[in-house]
Every structure is written in structure tokens, then in C-alpha cells.
Design an enzyme around this catalytic site. Structure first.
Site, mmCIF file in Angstrom:
data_model
loop_
_atom_site.group_PDB
_atom_site.id
_atom_site.type_symbol
_atom_site.label_atom_id
_atom_site.label_comp_id
_atom_site.label_asym_id
_atom_site.label_seq_id
_atom_site.Cartn_x
_atom_site.Cartn_y
_atom_site.Cartn_z
ATOM 1 N N GLU A 32 -19.386 -47.589 -14.481
ATOM 2 C CA GLU A 32 -19.886 -46.430 -13.743
ATOM 3 C C GLU A 32 -21.024 -45.782 -14.523
ATOM 4 O O GLU A 32 -20.780 -44.941 -15.403
ATOM 5 C CB GLU A 32 -18.765 -45.405 -13.564
ATOM 6 C CG GLU A 32 -17.570 -45.953 -12.832
ATOM 7 C CD GLU A 32 -16.779 -44.841 -12.172
ATOM 8 O OE1 GLU A 32 -16.789 -44.786 -10.943
ATOM 9 O OE2 GLU A 32 -16.202 -44.018 -12.893
ATOM 10 N N GLU A 48 -16.408 -38.146 -16.433
ATOM 11 C CA GLU A 48 -16.189 -36.692 -16.469
ATOM 12 C C GLU A 48 -15.204 -36.319 -17.575
ATOM 13 O O GLU A 48 -15.305 -35.248 -18.173
ATOM 14 C CB GLU A 48 -15.728 -36.205 -15.095
ATOM 15 C CG GLU A 48 -16.908 -36.171 -14.129
ATOM 16 C CD GLU A 48 -16.613 -36.683 -12.737
ATOM 17 O OE1 GLU A 48 -15.464 -36.571 -12.284
ATOM 18 O OE2 GLU A 48 -17.548 -37.215 -12.096
ATOM 19 N N GLY A 99 -15.969 -41.994 -5.481
ATOM 20 C CA GLY A 99 -15.633 -40.577 -5.618
ATOM 21 C C GLY A 99 -15.841 -39.870 -4.288
ATOM 22 O O GLY A 99 -14.994 -39.904 -3.393
ATOM 23 N N GLY A 100 -17.016 -39.260 -4.130
ATOM 24 C CA GLY A 100 -17.318 -38.419 -2.965
ATOM 25 C C GLY A 100 -16.927 -39.034 -1.628
ATOM 26 O O GLY A 100 -16.266 -38.384 -0.804
ATOM 27 N N SER A 111 -21.825 -43.303 -6.545
ATOM 28 C CA SER A 111 -22.438 -43.098 -5.233
ATOM 29 C C SER A 111 -22.264 -44.286 -4.288
ATOM 30 O O SER A 111 -23.182 -44.632 -3.541
ATOM 31 C CB SER A 111 -23.928 -42.744 -5.389
ATOM 32 O OG SER A 111 -24.070 -41.527 -6.115
ATOM 33 N N HIS A 131 -12.927 -41.993 -17.729
ATOM 34 C CA HIS A 131 -13.893 -41.641 -16.678
ATOM 35 C C HIS A 131 -14.985 -40.770 -17.290
ATOM 36 O O HIS A 131 -14.729 -39.964 -18.184
ATOM 37 C CB HIS A 131 -13.189 -40.904 -15.525
ATOM 38 C CG HIS A 131 -14.113 -40.697 -14.375
ATOM 39 N ND1 HIS A 131 -14.983 -39.639 -14.326
ATOM 40 C CD2 HIS A 131 -14.353 -41.442 -13.272
ATOM 41 C CE1 HIS A 131 -15.712 -39.748 -13.214
ATOM 42 N NE2 HIS A 131 -15.348 -40.836 -12.569
ATOM 43 N N ASN A 159 -11.250 -42.196 -5.960
ATOM 44 C CA ASN A 159 -11.005 -41.183 -6.999
ATOM 45 C C ASN A 159 -11.333 -39.820 -6.409
ATOM 46 O O ASN A 159 -12.507 -39.483 -6.247
ATOM 47 C CB ASN A 159 -11.888 -41.507 -8.219
ATOM 48 C CG ASN A 159 -11.829 -40.405 -9.267
ATOM 49 O OD1 ASN A 159 -10.980 -39.523 -9.225
ATOM 50 N ND2 ASN A 159 -12.761 -40.463 -10.219
ATOM 51 N N TRP A 160 -10.289 -39.073 -6.110
ATOM 52 C CA TRP A 160 -10.509 -37.776 -5.444
ATOM 53 C C TRP A 160 -10.954 -36.686 -6.410
ATOM 54 O O TRP A 160 -11.272 -35.579 -5.988
ATOM 55 C CB TRP A 160 -9.227 -37.345 -4.729
ATOM 56 C CG TRP A 160 -8.940 -38.107 -3.469
ATOM 57 C CD1 TRP A 160 -9.719 -39.074 -2.894
ATOM 58 C CD2 TRP A 160 -7.793 -37.957 -2.620
ATOM 59 N NE1 TRP A 160 -9.133 -39.525 -1.738
ATOM 60 C CE2 TRP A 160 -7.944 -38.854 -1.548
ATOM 61 C CE3 TRP A 160 -6.652 -37.151 -2.661
ATOM 62 C CZ2 TRP A 160 -6.999 -38.970 -0.526
ATOM 63 C CZ3 TRP A 160 -5.708 -37.263 -1.648
ATOM 64 C CH2 TRP A 160 -5.882 -38.157 -0.590
ATOM 65 N N LYS A 161 -10.889 -36.953 -7.691
ATOM 66 C CA LYS A 161 -11.249 -35.931 -8.693
ATOM 67 C C LYS A 161 -10.454 -34.648 -8.415
ATOM 68 O O LYS A 161 -9.293 -34.737 -8.034
ATOM 69 C CB LYS A 161 -12.767 -35.727 -8.697
ATOM 70 C CG LYS A 161 -13.499 -37.074 -8.823
ATOM 71 C CD LYS A 161 -14.954 -36.966 -9.072
ATOM 72 C CE LYS A 161 -15.513 -38.382 -9.212
ATOM 73 N NZ LYS A 161 -16.929 -38.398 -9.573
ATOM 74 N N GLY A 190 -22.049 -39.196 -8.366
ATOM 75 C CA GLY A 190 -22.188 -37.936 -7.639
ATOM 76 C C GLY A 190 -23.634 -37.505 -7.439
ATOM 77 O O GLY A 190 -23.910 -36.376 -7.047
HETATM 78 P P1 PGA Z 1 -19.141 -40.842 -6.760
HETATM 79 O O1 PGA Z 1 -18.092 -40.899 -7.992
HETATM 80 O O2 PGA Z 1 -18.764 -41.944 -5.806
HETATM 81 O O3 PGA Z 1 -18.962 -39.469 -6.176
HETATM 82 O O4 PGA Z 1 -20.504 -41.049 -7.355
HETATM 83 C C1 PGA Z 1 -17.681 -42.124 -8.525
HETATM 84 C C2 PGA Z 1 -16.704 -41.911 -9.651
HETATM 85 O O5 PGA Z 1 -16.892 -40.983 -10.452
HETATM 86 O O6 PGA Z 1 -15.699 -42.650 -9.780
#
Ligand code: PGA
Length: 253
Positions: free
Chosen positions: A170, A100, A237-238, A216, A98, A11-13, A176
Site C-alpha cells: 500500500e 496509518e 478502504g474508502g 484508492s 497499516h 478495511n473500514w478504518k 485515501g
Molecule cells: P483507500 O485505503 O482505499 O481509502 O485508499 C486503503 C487502505 O488504507 O487500506
């Protein structure tokens, strides 16, 4: 891991526009040769989906998804995309709920349910994200929050549609932040989710639904997570922004 094919999602956000997406694909395909024993899916920002698809034209094993949709099919909804538009751009998956979207943009359980419904109606695969915030965990409300989000998110789907989806657990406090849920804690929540799905579906169908963990995930912790019986994959994500790290993650298990 109980599934035959683990699921790895990146997930590149709001990162990697078309230029960076093309560069990423070039570097990733060199490090990750196609394998048919796993699913690898990318969730670029929607503006980069077609660029990704074109750059990866020779790698149909790399699946695509979008990070969010609005539930109407088309119309005067400035700034949004719909599931049918995402499908036309080459997406096979779409995230819904998600954290966010829930906590920065205010998506309610009902909004998420409508989004999941529209994704399934377009014959894309919904990836329904659920997870508690830190204060909810501290209050001992993990089960209540996750059950509520799951029940709501599935509320508008038929059993046939539920069988064809992915659930991502999640925990919000792990996203993050560098803090990961312990593999055992995550496994416990995955088992809870599996149990709730079992109230709607038969055992064989429930086993086929990937329940993946996000928060994470890194090359250093992915093996430990996937070693748990109920963790069928990861949503990253990251660490998915870096082709080297993500190629390593996708070769775990
Ligand atoms: P993260 O994000 O790996 O940066 O913690 C995960 C996600 O939000 O899908």
C-alpha cells in the site's frame, strides 16, 4: 493474478459502528452472493466485529479480521485488543503495519514485527502492510523501504508461519488520496516482494502467498489491477464503506 483465489479485503478504518455494520451486511449480502472462487474479508473497527459476525451468521463465506492488535496476550493495556481476544470475537485475520498505524500512531518496524508474531501465534492470519511514502518514492527508495519493512515484519516468524499470511502493498501516497499506483508500477513492487519471499521459501510456497494491493481501489480500477500477474487481490478502504461499490469490487476478476 497468479492465485486461484483472489483476496478482497475491506478495511473500514474508524467507520461503521455496530448499527451501520448491521445495515451494511444486510445490503451487501443482497448484492454479493457467496462464491467459493475468492476470499472476501472485512476489517471493521473492533467494536463492530461481533455485530458483523452475528449479522452475517448465514454467510460464513464473509471472513472477519481486525485492523490492529497489541502484541501481549492480555493484561493492563488500556484501549488495546490482542490477537487472542480478536480470535474469540470471530476474527480470522489481523492487519499489522497499516500505514496509518505506522505514520499516525508511530508503530515502528519492531512493533509491527511483534504484532505479526502475536497474530501468527494466536493462529490468525497476519496481513502485513508495507509501502513507501511519496518522498521515499521520489528519492528512488521504494525498494529499500519495502524490503526493510518486509524483512522486519517477517523477522520473528518461522517459514511455516510465513506461508500462512497475506502481504499488502500500500503505497502511502495512494491511500485515501484518489491517486492509485499504475497497475504496472504496483506489479513491479509485488514482484520485488515475491522475490524477497523467495529468498526464504520454496517457489510453490511463495506462489501461494497472496500479495494484494491497496490505495484508492475503486470499481473503476480494480479490473486493471487484478489483470497484473503479481497482484492477487486488493485491500480497499474508502470504497469498502459502500455496500454497492464493494460488492462490485468483490465480483471483479
Ligand atoms: P483507500 O485505503 O482505499 O481509502 O485508499 C486503503 C487502505 O488504507 O487500506
Amino acid at each position: 493474478m497468479s492465485l486461484e483465489k483472489p483476496f478482497f479485503g475491506g478495511n473500514w478504518k474508524m467507520n461503521h459502528g455496530p448499527t451501520a455494520a448491521r445495515r451494511f451486511v444486510g445490503e451487501f449480502v443482497e448484492r454479493y452472493p457467496a462464491r467459493d472462487d475468492r476470499t472476501v474479508a472485512f476489517f471493521p473497527p473492533s467494536i463492530s466485529v461481533t455485530e458483523f459476525r452475528d449479522a452475517a451468521a448465514e454467510r460464513p463465506d464473509l471472513e472477519l479480521g481486525v485492523q490492529d492488535v497489541y502484541w501481549e496476550e492480555a493484561g493492563a493495556f488500556t484501549g488495546s485488543i490482542s490477537a487472542p481476544l480478536a480470535k474469540d470475537a470471530g476474527a480470522r485475520y489481523a492487519l499489522a503495519g497499516h500505514s496509518e498505524r505506522r505514520h499516525v500512531f508511530g508503530d515502528s518496524d519492531e512493533d509491527v514485527a511483534r504484532k505479526v508474531e502475536s497474530i501468527a501465534a494466536a493462529e490468525l492470519i497476519p496481513v502485513l502492510c508495507v509501502g513507501e511514502r511519496l518522498e521515499e518514492r521520489d528519492r528512488g527508495d521504494v525498494e529499500a523501504v519495502v524490503s526493510r519493512q518486509l524483512e522486519a515484519g517477517l523477522g520473528r516468524l518461522s517459514s511455516e508461519q510465513i506461508v500462512n499470511m497475506v502481504i499488502a502493498y500500500e503505497p502511502v501516497w495512494a491511500i485515501g488520496t484518489g491517486r492509485t499506483a499504475s497497475a504496472e508500477d504496483a506489479n513491479e513492487v509485488h514482484a520485488l516482494i515475491r522475490g524477497l519471499l523467495g529468498e526464504r521459501l520454496d517457489r510453490v510456497s511463495v506462489r501461494g502467498i497472496p500479495i494484494i494491493y491497496g490505495g484508492s481501489v475503486k470499481p473503476a480500477n480494480v479490473d486493471e489491477l487484478l489483470a497484473e500477474a503479481e497482484i492477487d487481490g486488493v485491500l480497499v478502504g474508502g470504497a469498502s464503506l459502500d455496500p454497492v461499490d464493494f460488492a462490485r469490487i468483490c465480483q471483479a476478476a
